[in-house]
Write a protein that holds these residues in place. Sequence first.
Motif, PDB file in Angstrom:
ATOM      1  N   ASN A  87     -21.424 -28.308   8.297  1.00 15.14           N
ATOM      2  CA  ASN A  87     -21.651 -28.299   6.841  1.00 15.14           C
ATOM      3  C   ASN A  87     -22.659 -29.358   6.397  1.00 15.14           C
ATOM      4  O   ASN A  87     -22.592 -29.865   5.277  1.00 15.14           O
ATOM      5  CB  ASN A  87     -20.322 -28.490   6.069  1.00 15.14           C
ATOM      6  N   VAL A  88     -23.608 -29.646   7.297  1.00  7.93           N
ATOM      7  CA  VAL A  88     -24.621 -30.662   7.001  1.00  7.93           C
ATOM      8  C   VAL A  88     -26.005 -30.132   7.375  1.00  7.93           C
ATOM      9  O   VAL A  88     -26.170 -29.500   8.428  1.00  7.93           O
ATOM     10  CB  VAL A  88     -24.346 -31.970   7.775  1.00  7.93           C
ATOM     11  N   ILE A  89     -26.986 -30.347   6.508  1.00 13.38           N
ATOM     12  CA  ILE A  89     -28.391 -30.141   6.861  1.00 13.38           C
ATOM     13  C   ILE A  89     -28.956 -31.507   7.229  1.00 13.38           C
ATOM     14  O   ILE A  89     -28.916 -32.445   6.425  1.00 13.38           O
ATOM     15  CB  ILE A  89     -29.190 -29.533   5.691  1.00 13.38           C
ATOM     16  N   GLN A  90     -29.474 -31.605   8.447  1.00 11.69           N
ATOM     17  CA  GLN A  90     -29.978 -32.888   8.930  1.00 11.69           C
ATOM     18  C   GLN A  90     -31.345 -33.199   8.321  1.00 11.69           C
ATOM     19  O   GLN A  90     -32.070 -32.310   7.857  1.00 11.69           O
ATOM     20  CB  GLN A  90     -30.087 -32.864  10.457  1.00 11.69           C
ATOM     21  N   LYS A  91     -31.722 -34.445   8.363  1.00 15.07           N
ATOM     22  CA  LYS A  91     -33.048 -34.865   7.910  1.00 15.07           C
ATOM     23  C   LYS A  91     -34.128 -34.125   8.703  1.00 15.07           C
ATOM     24  O   LYS A  91     -34.099 -34.103   9.936  1.00 15.07           O
ATOM     25  CB  LYS A  91     -33.213 -36.373   8.096  1.00 15.07           C
ATOM     26  N   GLY A  92     -35.038 -33.458   7.992  1.00 14.71           N
ATOM     27  CA  GLY A  92     -36.121 -32.738   8.638  1.00 14.71           C
ATOM     28  C   GLY A  92     -35.717 -31.427   9.285  1.00 14.71           C
ATOM     29  O   GLY A  92     -36.526 -30.795   9.971  1.00 14.71           O
ATOM     30  N   GLU A  93     -34.476 -30.979   9.077  1.00 15.08           N
ATOM     31  CA  GLU A  93     -34.021 -29.736   9.719  1.00 15.08           C
ATOM     32  C   GLU A  93     -34.764 -28.526   9.171  1.00 15.08           C
ATOM     33  O   GLU A  93     -35.034 -27.566   9.886  1.00 15.08           O
ATOM     34  CB  GLU A  93     -32.514 -29.560   9.514  1.00 15.08           C
ATOM     35  N   ASP A  94     -35.112 -28.545   7.894  1.00 14.85           N
ATOM     36  CA  ASP A  94     -35.834 -27.427   7.282  1.00 14.85           C
ATOM     37  C   ASP A  94     -37.325 -27.511   7.647  1.00 14.85           C
ATOM     38  O   ASP A  94     -37.890 -26.580   8.217  1.00 14.85           O
ATOM     39  CB  ASP A  94     -35.636 -27.475   5.761  1.00 14.85           C
TER      40      ASP A  94
END
Length: 407
Positions: free
Chosen positions: A140-147
């Motif tokens: 349930n987390v989007i990591q830094k720079g994942e997008d």
Amino acid sequence: MNFFKVSSVDETKDIIDEYFHLEVEGEQVDIFNCVNRIAFDYIRADCNIPEFKRSTVDGFAVNSRDVFGATEAIPAILTLKGEILMGKVTDFNIVDGECAYVPTGGMLPEYADSVIMLEYTQKLDEDTILVYSPVASGDNVIQKGEDIQNDNIVIRKGEKIRPYEVGVLASIGIKHVNVCKKIKVGIISTGNELIACEDELTLGKIRDINTYMLWAAIIDDGAEPINYGIVKDDYKLLKHTICRATEECDILVISGGSSVGKKDQTIKAIEDFEDGKILVHGVSVKPGKPTIVAKKGDKIIFGLPGHPLACSIVYIIFIREYINKAMCYKKEVYAVKSIMSINYHKAKGREEYLPVALENDGDRIIAKPIFGKSGLISTFSRAWGYIKIEKDLEGLREGQVVEIYKL
């Protein structure tokens, strides 16, 4: 009377590639005006998206080790450290045994590596949270720079910018975009019988269809149409208009006047220019055999058949491809596999483009040819797409699997 010396479709494309190399310049446009334009450069991100760890749910930011093995019977007990506000930098961290409330999109504290959804928690008191389910690190987390990662290419040169790419540009803070300048395509329709679409129709006259159809197709392909109007069967007037159009445009399209009739002046007008030359007169394609490819100076001139169906086919085969190639745009075309509804015979030795409508038949898609003479505009308007039948084939069989290309 001179008759056609017919070239194949591939030979015609090779001649176009040999004689013409249109170089398109770039221009900067506002992000609101870049949709459907072609990227002139590679566009790179100068930041990470997101720039911090973000929650994808409403819940509690935790370290996964603190809730390992948690169940409804034996919940993990955590101390509530505080609440993270949207759009704010987290001003506190959590340590072992602590958690923090975080909304969807909120920034996680440094120690937290996951988020437990509200549905799997219970607030025991103001400072204590019971957790009834474990989570893995990163849940349930989007990591830094994942997008998007800093310095990644987000749009490639020659790529058409869709609404989705506009969203990407906005996310990385790009307000102005370098796109290909619109190629200017001149349109001339010829014939004494033609009148404008708004004019009153009298016996013996027909309304000009091709100018409007070509205009729409050129806009749809990201170029800029310029209408030089209807030119009657007048040699001097046609030559003057061709001269003006080739000075002002990158491409000239002349509709009508490409056959071998005595009144057709297109060939003569082009050849009488000092720097004019006919490169192709006649292509082994159905419909569209009386097609001209010519040059005046370094400008390309297409002479299209006056019949709307043939005009449309030749535009698709040659002009659209020339426009796309000049802008380095490689359009991805995907065929729909369908079942041929009837036996269809064609003359061998000529590439043919057959308009078809599609019908669903259970789990099958049926292709039904739309028959009509090349002078009938409604043939294409009723078609979903077309079948390209190679020149060496003599036809198609009923029940045969065919590939349909969308118009």
